[in-house]
Design a protein around this motif. Structure first.
Motif, PDB file in Angstrom:
ATOM      1  N   LEU A   1      44.852  38.004  33.445  1.00 12.41           N
ATOM      2  CA  LEU A   1      45.752  39.098  33.827  1.00 12.41           C
ATOM      3  C   LEU A   1      45.009  40.432  33.914  1.00 12.41           C
ATOM      4  N   TYR A   2      44.126  40.686  32.971  1.00 14.05           N
ATOM      5  CA  TYR A   2      43.348  41.918  33.001  1.00 14.05           C
ATOM      6  C   TYR A   2      42.423  41.952  34.217  1.00 14.05           C
ATOM      7  N   THR A   3      41.842  40.813  34.551  1.00 14.09           N
ATOM      8  CA  THR A   3      40.954  40.727  35.713  1.00 14.09           C
ATOM      9  C   THR A   3      41.731  41.011  36.997  1.00 14.09           C
ATOM     10  N   VAL A   4      42.912  40.449  37.118  1.00 15.49           N
ATOM     11  CA  VAL A   4      43.755  40.687  38.300  1.00 15.49           C
ATOM     12  C   VAL A   4      44.151  42.160  38.371  1.00 15.49           C
ATOM     13  N   LEU A   5      44.545  42.729  37.243  1.00 16.29           N
ATOM     14  CA  LEU A   5      44.925  44.141  37.199  1.00 16.29           C
ATOM     15  C   LEU A   5      43.743  45.039  37.558  1.00 16.29           C
ATOM     16  N   LEU A   6      42.580  44.766  36.996  1.00 19.13           N
ATOM     17  CA  LEU A   6      41.390  45.561  37.286  1.00 19.13           C
ATOM     18  C   LEU A   6      40.996  45.450  38.759  1.00 19.13           C
ATOM     19  N   THR A   7      41.129  44.260  39.327  1.00 23.97           N
ATOM     20  CA  THR A   7      40.842  44.068  40.752  1.00 23.97           C
ATOM     21  C   THR A   7      41.793  44.890  41.606  1.00 23.97           C
ATOM     22  N   ALA A   8      43.084  44.832  41.280  1.00 21.61           N
ATOM     23  CA  ALA A   8      44.078  45.581  42.045  1.00 21.61           C
ATOM     24  C   ALA A   8      43.837  47.080  41.959  1.00 21.61           C
ATOM     25  N   VAL A   9      43.590  47.574  40.760  1.00 21.09           N
ATOM     26  CA  VAL A   9      43.351  49.008  40.580  1.00 21.09           C
ATOM     27  C   VAL A   9      42.080  49.432  41.307  1.00 21.09           C
ATOM     28  N   SER A  10      41.118  48.541  41.394  1.00 25.43           N
ATOM     29  CA  SER A  10      39.844  48.871  42.038  1.00 25.43           C
ATOM     30  C   SER A  10      39.925  48.864  43.559  1.00 25.43           C
ATOM     31  N   LEU A  11      40.869  48.119  44.117  1.00 26.96           N
ATOM     32  CA  LEU A  11      40.918  47.966  45.578  1.00 26.96           C
ATOM     33  C   LEU A  11      42.078  48.690  46.251  1.00 26.96           C
ATOM     34  N   VAL A  12      43.006  49.227  45.479  1.00 25.36           N
ATOM     35  CA  VAL A  12      44.161  49.912  46.037  1.00 25.36           C
ATOM     36  C   VAL A  12      43.926  51.413  45.986  1.00 25.36           C
TER      37      VAL A  12
ATOM     38  N   PRO B   1      38.713  65.440  35.038  1.00 28.06           N
ATOM     39  CA  PRO B   1      37.345  65.967  35.124  1.00 28.06           C
ATOM     40  C   PRO B   1      36.529  65.165  36.138  1.00 28.06           C
ATOM     41  N   SER B   2      35.475  65.764  36.649  1.00 30.40           N
ATOM     42  CA  SER B   2      34.675  65.123  37.697  1.00 30.40           C
ATOM     43  C   SER B   2      34.050  63.814  37.225  1.00 30.40           C
ATOM     44  N   PHE B   3      33.793  63.689  35.936  1.00 30.53           N
ATOM     45  CA  PHE B   3      33.195  62.468  35.406  1.00 30.53           C
ATOM     46  C   PHE B   3      34.259  61.498  34.873  1.00 30.53           C
ATOM     47  N   GLY B   4      35.523  61.814  35.042  1.00 26.33           N
ATOM     48  CA  GLY B   4      36.618  60.982  34.529  1.00 26.33           C
ATOM     49  C   GLY B   4      36.606  59.573  35.090  1.00 26.33           C
ATOM     50  N   ASP B   5      36.232  59.447  36.346  1.00 24.05           N
ATOM     51  CA  ASP B   5      36.165  58.129  36.979  1.00 24.05           C
ATOM     52  C   ASP B   5      35.118  57.258  36.289  1.00 24.05           C
ATOM     53  N   LYS B   6      34.008  57.837  35.939  1.00 19.93           N
ATOM     54  CA  LYS B   6      32.938  57.064  35.281  1.00 19.93           C
ATOM     55  C   LYS B   6      33.352  56.646  33.870  1.00 19.93           C
ATOM     56  N   ILE B   7      34.085  57.508  33.177  1.00 17.80           N
ATOM     57  CA  ILE B   7      34.602  57.151  31.854  1.00 17.80           C
ATOM     58  C   ILE B   7      35.574  55.979  31.983  1.00 17.80           C
ATOM     59  N   PHE B   8      36.446  56.025  32.996  1.00 18.98           N
ATOM     60  CA  PHE B   8      37.369  54.913  33.221  1.00 18.98           C
ATOM     61  C   PHE B   8      36.596  53.620  33.469  1.00 18.98           C
ATOM     62  N   HIS B   9      35.583  53.668  34.317  1.00 23.18           N
ATOM     63  CA  HIS B   9      34.771  52.480  34.598  1.00 23.18           C
ATOM     64  C   HIS B   9      34.152  51.934  33.314  1.00 23.18           C
TER      65      HIS B   9
ATOM     66  N   ALA C   1      36.919  50.475  31.048  1.00 23.39           N
ATOM     67  CA  ALA C   1      37.495  49.277  31.654  1.00 23.39           C
ATOM     68  C   ALA C   1      36.574  48.076  31.486  1.00 23.39           C
ATOM     69  N   TYR C   2      35.272  48.297  31.585  1.00 27.37           N
ATOM     70  CA  TYR C   2      34.326  47.187  31.466  1.00 27.37           C
ATOM     71  C   TYR C   2      33.996  46.843  30.016  1.00 27.37           C
ATOM     72  N   VAL C   3      34.220  47.756  29.097  1.00 25.14           N
ATOM     73  CA  VAL C   3      34.144  47.391  27.680  1.00 25.14           C
ATOM     74  C   VAL C   3      35.239  46.371  27.395  1.00 25.14           C
ATOM     75  N   VAL C   4      36.461  46.689  27.797  1.00 22.15           N
ATOM     76  CA  VAL C   4      37.599  45.785  27.573  1.00 22.15           C
ATOM     77  C   VAL C   4      37.391  44.471  28.319  1.00 22.15           C
ATOM     78  N   PHE C   5      36.986  44.554  29.586  1.00 24.32           N
ATOM     79  CA  PHE C   5      36.756  43.358  30.405  1.00 24.32           C
ATOM     80  C   PHE C   5      35.756  42.421  29.733  1.00 24.32           C
TER      81      PHE C   5
END
Length: 130
Positions: free
Chosen positions: A12-23, A33-41, A44-48
Motif C-alpha cells: 500500500l505504501y509503495t502504491v501511494l508513493l508511486t501515485a504521489v510521485s507521478l501525479v 522551503p526550497s529544500f522541502g521536496d528533498k526532505i520529503f524524498h 519517504a525513502y526512510v519509511v519505504f
C-alpha cells in the motif's frame, strides 16, 4: 501483528508513493522551503526502506545482512525507476538526479538506523528484531 500485515502495508505504501510521485500536485510554493521536496524524498525513502526491510525479514525469512542489502537495493532501484517514469510518462513532473540523491540518503539513513538498533540489541543480549 506487524509481522502479519507488513507485506500489505509495504504494498500500500509503495502504491501511494508511486501515485504521489507521478501525479501533478499543486502546492502553494510560498509556504514550502526550497529544500522541502528533498526532505520529503528523504523521509519517504526512510519509511519505504524500513517497510520493505521488515517484509523481506519477516515474510521471506532472509538473514540480517541479506535483508539490509536487498531492501537498500530494492529501494534504490524503485527510486530510480520512479524518477525515470516522471521524465517519460508525465508532463508536469521531471526526473531529477538530486531527488535520487535525496532518496539514497533516506535509504542509507534507514540502513544505518536498523544496523545500529541491531548492534545495540546484540550488545544487550537481546534479539527481539533480528
Amino acid at each position: 501483528m506487524l509481522r502479519k500485515t507488513i507485506f500489505l502495508v509495504s504494498i500500500l505504501y509503495t502504491v501511494l508513493l508511486t501515485a504521489v510521485s507521478l501525479v501533478k500536485i499543486n502546492l502553494n510554493q510560498g509556504y514550502i522551503p526550497s529544500f522541502g521536496d528533498k526532505i520529503f524524498h528523504t523521509l519517504a525513502y526512510v519509511v519505504f526502506t524500513l517497510l520493505w526491510l521488515g517484509t523481506f525479514h519477516f515474510k521471506l525469512k532472509m538473514p540480517f545482512n541479506k535483508v539490509l542489502l536487498t531492501a537498500a537495493l530494492f529501494s534504490f532501484c524503485f527510486g530510480v525507476i520512479i524518477e525515470l517514469l516522471q521524465g517519460w510518462l508525465t508532463i508536469s513532473r521531471q526526473g531529477d538526479v538530486k531527488d535520487v540523491i535525496a532518496n539514497t540518503i533516506g535509504i542509507l539513513f534507514a540502513v544505518v538506523l536498523i544496523w545500529s538498533i541491531k548492534k545495540r540489541l546484540l550488545k544487550n543480549n537481546n534479539t527481539l528484531l533480528f
